[in-house]
Design a protein around this motif. Structure first.
Motif, PDB file in Angstrom:
ATOM      1  N   ASN A 106      -4.323   2.470  -0.776  1.00 20.59           N
ATOM      2  CA  ASN A 106      -4.123   1.104  -0.289  1.00 20.59           C
ATOM      3  C   ASN A 106      -3.816   0.154  -1.439  1.00 20.59           C
ATOM      4  OD1 ASN A 106      -6.677   1.217   2.354  1.00 20.59           O
ATOM      5  ND2 ASN A 106      -4.603   2.038   2.292  1.00 20.59           N
ATOM      6  N   SER A 107      -4.455   0.397  -2.591  1.00 15.87           N
ATOM      7  CA  SER A 107      -4.290  -0.505  -3.732  1.00 15.87           C
ATOM      8  C   SER A 107      -2.881  -0.480  -4.312  1.00 15.87           C
ATOM      9  CB  SER A 107      -5.308  -0.162  -4.836  1.00 15.87           C
ATOM     10  OG  SER A 107      -4.946   1.045  -5.505  1.00 15.87           O
ATOM     11  N   ILE A 108      -2.125   0.593  -4.019  1.00 20.59           N
ATOM     12  CA  ILE A 108      -0.730   0.648  -4.492  1.00 20.59           C
ATOM     13  C   ILE A 108       0.250   0.438  -3.337  1.00 20.59           C
ATOM     14  CG2 ILE A 108      -1.271   2.100  -6.475  1.00 20.59           C
ATOM     15  CD1 ILE A 108      -0.091   4.483  -4.879  1.00 20.59           C
ATOM     16  N   GLY A 109      -0.292  -0.054  -2.228  1.00 25.83           N
ATOM     17  CA  GLY A 109       0.573  -0.434  -1.118  1.00 25.83           C
ATOM     18  C   GLY A 109       0.863   0.655  -0.109  1.00 25.83           C
ATOM     19  N   VAL A 110       0.142   1.763  -0.170  1.00 31.59           N
ATOM     20  CA  VAL A 110       0.343   2.840   0.803  1.00 31.59           C
ATOM     21  C   VAL A 110      -0.551   2.590   2.011  1.00 31.59           C
ATOM     22  CG1 VAL A 110       0.149   5.308   1.234  1.00 31.59           C
ATOM     23  CG2 VAL A 110       0.924   4.487  -0.996  1.00 31.59           C
ATOM     24  N   PRO A 111       0.015   2.449   3.209  1.00 25.16           N
ATOM     25  CA  PRO A 111      -0.798   2.175   4.393  1.00 25.16           C
ATOM     26  C   PRO A 111      -1.521   3.428   4.884  1.00 25.16           C
ATOM     27  CG  PRO A 111       1.498   2.396   5.026  1.00 25.16           C
ATOM     28  CD  PRO A 111       1.454   2.511   3.524  1.00 25.16           C
ATOM     29  N   ALA A 145       1.914  11.857   9.239  1.00 25.17           N
ATOM     30  CA  ALA A 145       1.849  11.320  10.603  1.00 25.17           C
ATOM     31  C   ALA A 145       2.255   9.854  10.673  1.00 25.17           C
ATOM     32  CB  ALA A 145       0.439  11.506  11.167  1.00 25.17           C
ATOM     33  N   ASN A 146       1.928   9.067   9.634  1.00 28.25           N
ATOM     34  CA  ASN A 146       2.289   7.640   9.694  1.00 28.25           C
ATOM     35  C   ASN A 146       3.636   7.333   9.052  1.00 28.25           C
ATOM     36  OD1 ASN A 146       1.929   7.312   6.882  1.00 28.25           O
ATOM     37  ND2 ASN A 146      -0.075   6.333   7.081  1.00 28.25           N
ATOM     38  N   GLY A 147       4.356   8.403   8.666  1.00 29.05           N
ATOM     39  CA  GLY A 147       5.721   8.224   8.190  1.00 29.05           C
ATOM     40  C   GLY A 147       5.872   7.894   6.717  1.00 29.05           C
ATOM     41  N   THR A 148       4.785   7.942   5.959  1.00 30.37           N
ATOM     42  CA  THR A 148       4.877   7.622   4.536  1.00 30.37           C
ATOM     43  C   THR A 148       5.616   8.705   3.761  1.00 30.37           C
ATOM     44  OG1 THR A 148       2.822   6.350   4.628  1.00 30.37           O
ATOM     45  CG2 THR A 148       3.526   7.107   2.451  1.00 30.37           C
TER      46      THR A 148
END
Length: 293
Positions: free
Chosen positions: A110-115, A142-145
């Motif tokens: 999250n801290s590097i912008g990954v949801p 699953a979330n498309g990252t």
């Protein structure tokens, strides 16, 4: 005979149940399969029953998380008694450590912008007693990252990447001792794969053989080049130890690791089973039996 001695089910980080894994092994033309989930024996009963129904051989095993000089090393343990208290206690601590680091991994991503959320990770971990980085990778798919687990590890989760968080792992010498005390057969998994090649030198392997009774090394593996395989096979022969081959199959969780893509020579399986008899006889452990129709 076609023999695959390293596979995973959804009891750790594979995507198939043990029964489905065994059926896929039968369909792939395998004669013998070993189930070697990470740090757990939870799939053994289901896997053996499925193997008996399918009429193929089944070896119960484990893949134990270890570290040597801060580098990840994995140990395959075949036919140990999973209820042997010192082994069971250490495996529980490893599993708990792996699960407990999930919030920290999510926070780093999250801290590097990954949801990503912890709940998304837990939703990917069905049927397993511990949650690990592969389940984080599955959540990122699953979330498309990312497109697949390999991309997730390469970008975010491998050692040195932003999302990597260390966890408790055993010293490999200690793990070898535990497997032998539990009546099992210790074999180093993919010794020259990923970062383990940095520490698993010929001298190190030799010390593990002489000081701890290491029984073998995995040689034919997708993480090993043809040149590495030749060199590792020569090391095994020089040391007089077993050498194995396998797929390290994870179902849909790993690309290019199809069941039977590498295999173990029948005479090497025979040697492994002889060591199993010797180690079982020297211990008071309640060792499981291989199923070989």
């Amino acid at each position: 005979m076609r023999i695959d001695l390293h596979t995973h089910s959804n009891r750790s980080d594979g995507t198939d149940t043990p029964a489905v894994l065994v059926r896929h092994a039968q369909q792939a033309g395998l004669d013998v399969i070993a189930l070697t989930d990470h740090d757990t024996a939870d799939g053994w009963v289901e896997g053996r029953l499925a193997a008996e129904e399918a009429g193929i051989g089944f070896l119960p095993g484990l893949e134990i998380s270890c570290k040597l000089d801060g580098i990840s090393v994995h140990l395959l343990g075949y036919l140990p008694d999973p209820s042997y208290a010192p082994l069971a206690d250490d495996l529980r601590i490893v599993r708990e450590g792996r699960t407990d680091r999930i919030p920290a991994i999510v926070a780093r991503l999250n801290s590097i912008g990954v949801p990503l959320t912890v709940d998304e990770v837990l939703a990917q971990a069905t049927g397993t007693p511990s949650v690990g980085r592969p389940h984080v990778a599955d959540a990122l798919v699953a979330n498309g990252t990312v497109a697949n687990r390999t991309e997730a590890f390469d970008k975010y989760l491998a050692d040195g990447r932003a999302g990597h968080v260390s966890h408790y792992a055993l010293d490999p010498g200690h793990a070898i001792d535990l497997v032998r005390e539990a009546g099992g057969v210790p074999v180093i998994a993919h010794p020259w794969g990923r970062s383990s090649h940095k520490v698993m030198t010929e001298d190190t392997i030799g010390r593990m053989v002489h000081d701890h009774g290491l029984a073998g090394i995995e040689v034919d593996h997708q993480d090993h080049s043809p040149q590495s395989r030749d060199a590792l096979r020569a090391i095994a022969r020089n040391l007089g130890i077993i050498y194995t081959g396998s797929s390290d199959h994870h179902g849909l969780g790993k690309i290019d690791h199809d069941l039977g893509v590498n295999s173990t020579e029948p005479e090497q399986l025979d040697r492994l089973l002889e060591v199993a008899k010797t180690n079982a006889a020297a211990s008071d452990a309640a060792v499981p039996e291989a199923y070989l129709p």
